[in-house]
Design a protein around this motif. Structure first.
Motif, PDB file in Angstrom:
ATOM      1  N   ALA A  68     -40.139 -39.841   0.433  1.00  0.00           N
ATOM      2  CA  ALA A  68     -41.185 -39.043   1.068  1.00  0.00           C
ATOM      3  C   ALA A  68     -41.632 -39.628   2.409  1.00  0.00           C
ATOM      4  CB  ALA A  68     -42.385 -38.911   0.126  1.00  0.00           C
ATOM      5  N   ALA A  69     -41.508 -40.946   2.583  1.00  0.00           N
ATOM      6  CA  ALA A  69     -41.980 -41.607   3.800  1.00  0.00           C
ATOM      7  C   ALA A  69     -40.957 -41.608   4.937  1.00  0.00           C
ATOM      8  CB  ALA A  69     -42.379 -43.046   3.475  1.00  0.00           C
ATOM      9  N   LEU A  70     -39.708 -41.272   4.641  1.00  0.00           N
ATOM     10  CA  LEU A  70     -38.649 -41.350   5.654  1.00  0.00           C
ATOM     11  C   LEU A  70     -38.544 -40.080   6.485  1.00  0.00           C
ATOM     12  CD1 LEU A  70     -35.852 -43.030   3.515  1.00  0.00           C
ATOM     13  CD2 LEU A  70     -37.293 -44.119   5.258  1.00  0.00           C
ATOM     14  N   PRO A  71     -38.056 -40.210   7.729  1.00  0.00           N
ATOM     15  CA  PRO A  71     -37.862 -39.028   8.569  1.00  0.00           C
ATOM     16  C   PRO A  71     -36.596 -38.255   8.185  1.00  0.00           C
ATOM     17  CG  PRO A  71     -37.254 -41.000   9.798  1.00  0.00           C
ATOM     18  CD  PRO A  71     -37.811 -41.456   8.467  1.00  0.00           C
ATOM     19  N   THR A  72     -36.624 -36.970   8.453  1.00  0.00           N
ATOM     20  CA  THR A  72     -35.460 -36.120   8.210  1.00  0.00           C
ATOM     21  C   THR A  72     -34.389 -36.411   9.267  1.00  0.00           C
ATOM     22  OG1 THR A  72     -36.367 -34.332   9.549  1.00  0.00           O
ATOM     23  CG2 THR A  72     -36.885 -34.305   7.181  1.00  0.00           C
ATOM     24  N   ASP A 127     -26.398 -32.998  -1.800  1.00  0.00           N
ATOM     25  CA  ASP A 127     -26.846 -34.351  -1.474  1.00  0.00           C
ATOM     26  C   ASP A 127     -27.723 -34.247  -0.237  1.00  0.00           C
ATOM     27  OD1 ASP A 127     -25.303 -35.375  -3.532  1.00  0.00           O
ATOM     28  OD2 ASP A 127     -23.754 -36.204  -2.227  1.00  0.00           O
ATOM     29  N   HIS A 128     -29.014 -34.526  -0.377  1.00  0.00           N
ATOM     30  CA  HIS A 128     -29.971 -34.468   0.729  1.00  0.00           C
ATOM     31  C   HIS A 128     -30.069 -35.853   1.355  1.00  0.00           C
ATOM     32  CE1 HIS A 128     -31.306 -30.628  -0.961  1.00  0.00           C
ATOM     33  NE2 HIS A 128     -31.409 -31.244  -2.129  1.00  0.00           N
ATOM     34  N   PHE A 129     -30.230 -35.914   2.687  1.00  0.00           N
ATOM     35  CA  PHE A 129     -30.263 -37.189   3.394  1.00  0.00           C
ATOM     36  C   PHE A 129     -31.510 -37.331   4.246  1.00  0.00           C
ATOM     37  CE2 PHE A 129     -25.770 -35.952   3.014  1.00  0.00           C
ATOM     38  CZ  PHE A 129     -25.345 -36.968   2.186  1.00  0.00           C
ATOM     39  N   LYS A 130     -32.012 -38.570   4.291  1.00  0.00           N
ATOM     40  CA  LYS A 130     -33.080 -38.948   5.211  1.00  0.00           C
ATOM     41  C   LYS A 130     -32.674 -40.265   5.866  1.00  0.00           C
ATOM     42  CE  LYS A 130     -37.364 -36.753   3.992  1.00  0.00           C
ATOM     43  NZ  LYS A 130     -38.754 -37.077   3.605  1.00  0.00           N
ATOM     44  N   GLN A 131     -33.259 -40.516   7.030  1.00  0.00           N
ATOM     45  CA  GLN A 131     -32.875 -41.674   7.829  1.00  0.00           C
ATOM     46  C   GLN A 131     -33.711 -42.906   7.480  1.00  0.00           C
ATOM     47  OE1 GLN A 131     -33.546 -41.391  12.087  1.00  0.00           O
ATOM     48  NE2 GLN A 131     -31.593 -42.410  12.420  1.00  0.00           N
ATOM     49  N   ILE A 132     -33.016 -43.976   7.085  1.00  0.00           N
ATOM     50  CA  ILE A 132     -33.682 -45.268   6.888  1.00  0.00           C
ATOM     51  C   ILE A 132     -33.788 -45.962   8.244  1.00  0.00           C
ATOM     52  CG2 ILE A 132     -33.534 -47.537   5.796  1.00  0.00           C
ATOM     53  CD1 ILE A 132     -31.960 -46.114   3.493  1.00  0.00           C
ATOM     54  N   ASP A 133     -32.655 -46.025   8.959  1.00  0.00           N
ATOM     55  CA  ASP A 133     -32.602 -46.526  10.333  1.00  0.00           C
ATOM     56  C   ASP A 133     -31.396 -45.878  11.002  1.00  0.00           C
ATOM     57  OD1 ASP A 133     -30.241 -48.135   9.776  1.00  0.00           O
ATOM     58  OD2 ASP A 133     -31.555 -49.682   8.980  1.00  0.00           O
ATOM     59  N   ALA A 134     -31.056 -46.298  12.210  1.00  0.00           N
ATOM     60  CA  ALA A 134     -29.989 -45.640  12.974  1.00  0.00           C
ATOM     61  C   ALA A 134     -28.621 -45.705  12.291  1.00  0.00           C
ATOM     62  CB  ALA A 134     -29.902 -46.247  14.372  1.00  0.00           C
ATOM     63  N   THR A 141     -28.293 -46.218   8.700  1.00  0.00           N
ATOM     64  CA  THR A 141     -28.418 -46.137   7.244  1.00  0.00           C
ATOM     65  C   THR A 141     -29.176 -44.883   6.823  1.00  0.00           C
ATOM     66  OG1 THR A 141     -28.685 -48.551   7.347  1.00  0.00           O
ATOM     67  CG2 THR A 141     -28.970 -47.520   5.204  1.00  0.00           C
ATOM     68  N   LEU A 142     -28.675 -44.241   5.770  1.00  0.00           N
ATOM     69  CA  LEU A 142     -29.305 -43.051   5.201  1.00  0.00           C
ATOM     70  C   LEU A 142     -29.675 -43.299   3.744  1.00  0.00           C
ATOM     71  CD1 LEU A 142     -26.729 -40.360   6.402  1.00  0.00           C
ATOM     72  CD2 LEU A 142     -28.922 -40.918   7.485  1.00  0.00           C
ATOM     73  N   LEU A 143     -30.734 -42.631   3.302  1.00  0.00           N
ATOM     74  CA  LEU A 143     -31.053 -42.556   1.884  1.00  0.00           C
ATOM     75  C   LEU A 143     -30.620 -41.181   1.410  1.00  0.00           C
ATOM     76  CD1 LEU A 143     -32.364 -43.786  -0.660  1.00  0.00           C
ATOM     77  CD2 LEU A 143     -34.533 -42.779   0.094  1.00  0.00           C
ATOM     78  N   GLY A 144     -29.836 -41.140   0.352  1.00  0.00           N
ATOM     79  CA  GLY A 144     -29.381 -39.877  -0.202  1.00  0.00           C
ATOM     80  C   GLY A 144     -29.939 -39.657  -1.594  1.00  0.00           C
ATOM     81  N   VAL A 145     -30.179 -38.382  -1.912  1.00  0.00           N
ATOM     82  CA  VAL A 145     -30.608 -38.019  -3.254  1.00  0.00           C
ATOM     83  C   VAL A 145     -29.778 -36.813  -3.686  1.00  0.00           C
ATOM     84  CG1 VAL A 145     -32.573 -36.656  -2.409  1.00  0.00           C
ATOM     85  CG2 VAL A 145     -32.546 -37.430  -4.776  1.00  0.00           C
ATOM     86  N   MET A 146     -29.163 -36.925  -4.869  1.00  0.00           N
ATOM     87  CA  MET A 146     -28.319 -35.850  -5.393  1.00  0.00           C
ATOM     88  C   MET A 146     -29.183 -34.884  -6.189  1.00  0.00           C
ATOM     89  SD  MET A 146     -24.902 -36.201  -7.753  1.00  0.00           S
ATOM     90  CE  MET A 146     -23.807 -36.759  -6.456  1.00  0.00           C
ATOM     91  N   ASN A 147     -28.940 -33.608  -5.944  1.00  0.00           N
ATOM     92  CA  ASN A 147     -29.741 -32.544  -6.531  1.00  0.00           C
ATOM     93  C   ASN A 147     -28.797 -31.412  -6.932  1.00  0.00           C
ATOM     94  OD1 ASN A 147     -32.085 -31.071  -7.171  1.00  0.00           O
ATOM     95  ND2 ASN A 147     -32.259 -30.267  -5.101  1.00  0.00           N
ATOM     96  N   GLY A 148     -29.212 -30.580  -7.838  1.00  0.00           N
ATOM     97  CA  GLY A 148     -28.411 -29.416  -8.188  1.00  0.00           C
ATOM     98  C   GLY A 148     -28.305 -29.222  -9.692  1.00  0.00           C
ATOM     99  N   TYR A 166     -30.014 -41.547  -6.768  1.00  0.00           N
ATOM    100  CA  TYR A 166     -30.246 -42.023  -5.401  1.00  0.00           C
ATOM    101  C   TYR A 166     -29.139 -42.972  -4.960  1.00  0.00           C
ATOM    102  CZ  TYR A 166     -35.000 -40.234  -4.850  1.00  0.00           C
ATOM    103  OH  TYR A 166     -36.094 -39.430  -4.709  1.00  0.00           O
ATOM    104  N   PHE A 167     -28.808 -42.904  -3.651  1.00  0.00           N
ATOM    105  CA  PHE A 167     -27.801 -43.784  -3.077  1.00  0.00           C
ATOM    106  C   PHE A 167     -28.103 -44.021  -1.611  1.00  0.00           C
ATOM    107  CE2 PHE A 167     -26.468 -39.425  -2.738  1.00  0.00           C
ATOM    108  CZ  PHE A 167     -25.921 -39.298  -1.468  1.00  0.00           C
ATOM    109  N   ALA A 168     -27.471 -45.033  -1.047  1.00  0.00           N
ATOM    110  CA  ALA A 168     -27.593 -45.321   0.379  1.00  0.00           C
ATOM    111  C   ALA A 168     -26.220 -45.145   1.022  1.00  0.00           C
ATOM    112  CB  ALA A 168     -28.094 -46.738   0.602  1.00  0.00           C
ATOM    113  N   LEU A 169     -26.233 -44.759   2.293  1.00  0.00           N
ATOM    114  CA  LEU A 169     -25.000 -44.694   3.086  1.00  0.00           C
ATOM    115  C   LEU A 169     -25.218 -45.521   4.345  1.00  0.00           C
ATOM    116  CD1 LEU A 169     -24.116 -40.878   2.998  1.00  0.00           C
ATOM    117  CD2 LEU A 169     -23.063 -42.704   1.654  1.00  0.00           C
TER     118      LEU A 169
END
Length: 157
Positions: free
Chosen positions: A30-34, A123-130, A132-139, A151-154
């Protein structure tokens, strides 16, 4: 919690082996940018957060390496390593299909989302930093027996 606090906490979790609760990951998400689809093109190395979700074991058994976003319409969602260590797109695990990237609303925010071609999974993604992404699987069929998301990181590969 702000973006910087979330980034620091995710870095700490990952450095300590990825053990986290889904509730904490929900709060960090919730705290991360899209992020937009065109901002995440290229190859990514993935790692699961250790929450006890069954997808963790499935990806470990498949020698999951990450994802490859070739373009917004051409995505290899499950890049794995074979027995010799070579990378390949595991279309069998993905029910025979690839994926594409779209802006999709999840939890009230539109963000880059990978939509599988052959499965009702997002798989929805938000930016941790330039890098790294945080991903969450949904469906459909993705939540575990306790109603938790995977949840996973890329990281850019």
């Amino acid at each position: 919690m702000n973006h910087e606090q979330a980034r620091i906490r995710i870095t700490e979790i990952r450095a300590a082996g990825g053990q986290a609760t889904t509730a904490e990951l929900d709060e960090l998400w919730a705290a991360l940018p899209t992020v937009r689809p065109e901002e995440i093109l290229g190859p990514w190395k993935g790692s699961a957060f250790a929450t006890g979700h069954p997808v963790e074991a499935m990806l470990t058994a498949a020698n999951w390496h990450g994802k490859r976003f070739q373009s917004v319409t051409e995505v290899d969602p499950l890049i794995c390593r074979d027995d010799e260590g070579r990378l390949f797109s595991n279309t069998e695990l993905g029910n025979g299909g690839g994926a594409s990237l779209w802006m999709v609303e999840f939890r009230g925010q539109s963000t880059a989302t990978m939509v599988y071609d052959a499965r009702p999974v997002l798989d929805h993604f938000k930016q941790i930093d330039a890098q790294t992404l945080l991903g969450v699987m949904n469906g459909k069929g993705v939540l575990d027996d306790q109603g938790r998301h995977f949840y996973f990181a890329l990281e850019r590969d």
